[in-house]
Design a protein around this motif. Sequence first.
Motif, mmCIF file in Angstrom:
data_model
loop_
_atom_site.group_PDB
_atom_site.id
_atom_site.type_symbol
_atom_site.label_atom_id
_atom_site.label_comp_id
_atom_site.label_asym_id
_atom_site.label_seq_id
_atom_site.Cartn_x
_atom_site.Cartn_y
_atom_site.Cartn_z
ATOM 1 N N UNK A 1 0.817 -1.208 0.000
ATOM 2 C CA UNK A 1 0.000 0.000 0.000
ATOM 3 C C UNK A 1 0.852 1.259 0.000
ATOM 4 N N UNK A 2 2.066 1.152 0.497
ATOM 5 C CA UNK A 2 2.973 2.303 0.508
ATOM 6 C C UNK A 2 3.676 2.450 -0.839
ATOM 7 N N UNK A 3 4.197 1.346 -1.350
ATOM 8 C CA UNK A 3 4.946 1.403 -2.609
ATOM 9 C C UNK A 3 4.032 1.356 -3.821
ATOM 10 N N UNK A 4 2.790 0.861 -3.635
ATOM 11 C CA UNK A 4 1.875 0.610 -4.757
ATOM 12 C C UNK A 4 2.568 -0.238 -5.815
ATOM 13 N N UNK B 1 10.936 1.370 -5.584
ATOM 14 C CA UNK B 1 10.926 1.630 -4.141
ATOM 15 C C UNK B 1 11.092 0.301 -3.415
ATOM 16 N N UNK B 2 12.190 0.137 -2.722
ATOM 17 C CA UNK B 2 12.484 -1.113 -2.023
ATOM 18 C C UNK B 2 11.926 -1.086 -0.600
ATOM 19 N N UNK B 3 11.893 -2.243 0.022
ATOM 20 C CA UNK B 3 11.428 -2.315 1.413
ATOM 21 C C UNK B 3 12.367 -1.534 2.321
ATOM 22 N N UNK B 4 13.666 -1.563 2.004
ATOM 23 C CA UNK B 4 14.630 -0.796 2.800
ATOM 24 C C UNK B 4 14.341 0.705 2.716
#
Length: 591
Positions: A438-441, A446-449
């Motif tokens: 939901x954050x990165x869509x 955009x990585x988890x880090x």
Amino acid sequence: MADTSNHIFDTSLFKRLLDYVKPYKPVFIGSLFLVIGLAVFGAARPYVVQMAIDEQVSKKEYTGFVLLIVVMLVLLLLEVVCNLLFIYYASWLGQTVVKDVRIKLFDHMLSFKMKYYNNSSVGVLITRAVTDMERIADIFGEGLFMIFSDILKMLIVGAVMFYMNWKLSLIVFVTLPIILYATKIFQKYMKRAFEEVRTEVANLNSFVQERVTGMKILQLFSREQTEYEKFKVINERHTKGWLKTVWYNSIFFPIAEFLSSVTMGAVIWIGGLNVIFNETATIGQLMAFMMFIPMMYRPLNQIANKFNTLQMGMVAADRVFKVLDTQSQIDDNGIEQAPHFKGDIAFKKVEFSYVPDEPVLKGISFEAKSGQTIAIVGATGAGKSTIINLLSRFYDIKSGEILIDDTNINNYTLASLRKQIAVVLQDVFLFADTILNNITLKDERITEADVIQAAKDIGIHDFIMSLPNGYQYNVKERGVMLSSGQKQLIAFLRAYVTNPAILVLDEATSSIDAYSEQLIQKATEKITKNRTSIVIAHRLVTVQNADKILVMDSGELVEEGTHLELIKKPDGYYKNLYEVQFTKVAQSLQV
């Protein structure tokens, strides 16, 4: 788009649908050959039976009889193989075409203006993208090829019958005009019934989707019984639509079966008399005709039934193409790729209205310099959120100009423009997925880090880690597993992680708890630092530190300045708003 309501079959619509078949032309042609094989092999079997009886059985010829039995088995095997391949490839073609149409439809819908969705039912659009698509698939899997197969089989059977015995053939042919006329009438009424069914299916989907989404409101206001009664009415209309199709079927198919039985009886009676007295017919021909008659009449029944399927598919295709033909896109004629904006924003005499002759913005002009925080305040309906919608080009303005870094936003491509603007809304929408997604869509860049570091930067990492599975926590549909404040924190992180040049907070702190508000205040300070920010708020206490405050009233900019400047204006609009809110807060504290 052609209107299919007054036509049993719309050829222009069908030709348009066939355009989607062109990439799969070999499969389409192959399926047609399989259909021809089905018709030829099926019609050949009775003829072989006639030969076996008249030329072998009656003459007691064993060798030739065995050969004809082998021929019949080969024909039967070929018919089975053709049928197997036909069913698979016709269904494959239908599903593949629908896949392409559905992709095109969804891509088209992604570019619609917000106005289109404001005026459209979500349930109806879901029906178009899902249910109607399956009906289109049936055109190929159960409709088009089967109708072609049945018609071809009837023609071949009719030709073979006429060749074998034209007198007996006339008995069969004399009833055909009656059944053909009945089929035509049947198709006409079934077309109307199917249009009604598709309309009621869309209405039913729309009603259920909306009520399920708003179930909390229904229960809070004890509207269960009322909505239950409404559902019964809609469901009743849906049922009546289907019952019409059942009624027409219950009339047509018994009539067709009756005519088939009468024809069979007439052929047996007259043909038997000819065998006994005139010898103008043979026992083999009589047996072949007994096999031919079902082959002639069953396709008529199937044509009517498959035409129903074809018509349902055509009605569905008409509705889908109407959505595809809808021109409700923002013109994306910009040729410049928006760089990482400096952040200078200028509205110059911008006029806009959602409905013609009902202006929402009346010549608005203001500027925001790079790195500034601009607050927009005013009563509900003053036009605050509209400014944000126009900045992101969800709507096109009537007149005036909107500039970012001294360039008209129409000159930028839509995608590059919107990537530079992040918006945090009051009503946060979250998908039924993990917090991370939901954050990165699902942006692979955009990585988890990156997300974890951004969460730490704005002070909400600990909050996320306190949830089960942390960043992998599934928030369910619309984020129901989170509170309003928690969803706001996720929205802040979603905006921050994209590193936007321009940040918009649209009533982002209006309905949250005290703990979440502390986290959001910290996040706001971090996220607005060194970037142009536009804050829309009803609570004036949250915008006192803004570099500039714009005061809106009825679509006009009535005041502009800092909090200290505006509060000093005698009888100022902002001053009156502030004093009213301050008085209410003081009264609530006393209570």
